[in-house]
Motif scaffolding. Structure first.
Motif, PDB file in Angstrom:
ATOM      1  N   SER A 157      36.007  45.761  35.700  1.00  7.49           N
ATOM      2  CA  SER A 157      35.745  46.223  34.337  1.00  7.49           C
ATOM      3  C   SER A 157      35.011  47.554  34.360  1.00  7.49           C
ATOM      4  N   ALA A 194      41.913  48.446  40.311  1.00 10.96           N
ATOM      5  CA  ALA A 194      42.646  47.180  40.414  1.00 10.96           C
ATOM      6  C   ALA A 194      43.909  47.354  41.256  1.00 10.96           C
ATOM      7  N   GLU A 218      39.084  45.712  31.083  1.00 14.33           N
ATOM      8  CA  GLU A 218      39.004  44.889  32.276  1.00 14.33           C
ATOM      9  C   GLU A 218      40.396  44.488  32.743  1.00 14.33           C
ATOM     10  N   ARG A 219      40.518  44.312  34.054  1.00 14.42           N
ATOM     11  CA  ARG A 219      41.741  43.807  34.674  1.00 14.42           C
ATOM     12  C   ARG A 219      41.345  42.618  35.523  1.00 14.42           C
ATOM     13  N   LYS A 220      42.123  41.548  35.433  1.00 17.69           N
ATOM     14  CA  LYS A 220      41.853  40.345  36.207  1.00 17.69           C
ATOM     15  C   LYS A 220      42.862  40.243  37.340  1.00 17.69           C
ATOM     16  N   LEU A 221      42.358  39.951  38.527  1.00 18.55           N
ATOM     17  CA  LEU A 221      43.191  39.779  39.711  1.00 18.55           C
ATOM     18  C   LEU A 221      43.013  38.367  40.244  1.00 18.55           C
ATOM     19  N   ARG A 254      44.844  45.489  44.825  1.00 14.15           N
ATOM     20  CA  ARG A 254      46.115  44.767  44.932  1.00 14.15           C
ATOM     21  C   ARG A 254      46.964  45.316  46.069  1.00 14.15           C
ATOM     22  N   GLY A 264      42.235  50.626  35.959  1.00 17.12           N
ATOM     23  CA  GLY A 264      43.577  50.340  36.448  1.00 17.12           C
ATOM     24  C   GLY A 264      43.790  50.821  37.870  1.00 17.12           C
ATOM     25  N   LYS A 275      39.721  53.480  31.138  1.00 14.40           N
ATOM     26  CA  LYS A 275      40.913  52.665  31.355  1.00 14.40           C
ATOM     27  C   LYS A 275      41.675  53.083  32.605  1.00 14.40           C
ATOM     28  N   TYR A 315      47.991  40.541  39.711  1.00 11.56           N
ATOM     29  CA  TYR A 315      47.337  40.581  38.409  1.00 11.56           C
ATOM     30  C   TYR A 315      47.444  39.193  37.784  1.00 11.56           C
ATOM     31  N   GLU A 366      48.088  38.276  34.769  1.00 16.78           N
ATOM     32  CA  GLU A 366      49.214  38.118  33.844  1.00 16.78           C
ATOM     33  C   GLU A 366      50.567  38.378  34.502  1.00 16.78           C
ATOM     34  N   GLU A 367      50.559  38.731  35.787  1.00 15.26           N
ATOM     35  CA  GLU A 367      51.791  39.069  36.498  1.00 15.26           C
ATOM     36  C   GLU A 367      52.562  37.808  36.874  1.00 15.26           C
TER      37      GLU A 367
END
Length: 179
Positions: free
Chosen positions: A136, A147, A84-87, A151, A144, A140, A166, A168-169
């Motif tokens: 999600s 996402a 998963e990637r969170k935005l 973005r 990505g 992978k 992102y 964590e960005e």
């Protein structure tokens, strides 16, 4: 020598892996994935897991060795746990909404951006202001890519921090003009 490539990829309980020639097929509780390994890399299955070795000592074979092992590890992780990637969306009036299989983004344009959700991807919109998106899936690369495409519609800008980023960005903020 590849330090990553030396390790065997462990296959957890509930996941089955089959090697047919250069193709590695992995099935698990979340789905099934496959990857075709390059001819310069040999793949073997043992009690420890899936081992990857270069067939010869050429530079290309050694460079594909670690990458092939990582791709197989991503298959195993994807069918067992998923990715998963969170935005996050920052900005006044910027928000997201999910209407069936279409993600609607309000990003300051004169129109809403309609993003169709691809097969194999699950998108969730969270937050009190609909400002968090979770992408999600089991692949992978596809997670990505989706996402990154979301973005790309309005990337974060350095002066006010508005846009899609992102979670964590870290955005490097700039100071504006002075008189």
């Amino acid at each position: 020598m590849s330090r990553i490539g030396k390790k065997a990829v462990p296959v957890p309980a509930g996941v089955t892996a089959e090697i047919a020639g250069q193709a590695v097929n992995v099935k698990g509780p979340k789905g099934a994935l496959s990857f075709v390994v390059h001819d310069l890399v040999a793949v073997d299955q043992s009690a420890e897991g899936i081992a990857v070795k270069p067939r010869d000592e050429t530079k290309l074979a050694r460079s594909l060795w670690g990458m092939s092992r990582t791709m197989i590890a991503n298959l195993v992780t994807g069918v067992s746990k998923g990715f998963e990637r969170k935005l996050e969306i920052n900005g006044v009036g910027y928000k997201a909404a999910l209407n069936g299989k279409v993600l609607t983004l309000s990003l300051g344009y004169s129109h809403d951006v309609l993003f169709p959700v691809p097969e194999g991807i699950v998108i969730q919109v969270l937050g009190a202001k609909s400002d968090q998106i979770i992408v999600s899936g089991i692949d992978k690369q596809q997670v990505g890519q989706v996402a990154a495409e979301i973005r790309e519609w309005r990337g974060p800008e350095p002066y006010k921090g508005k846009g899609v980023k992102y979670a964590e960005e870290k955005i490097f903020r700039k100071e504006g003009k002075k008189k």
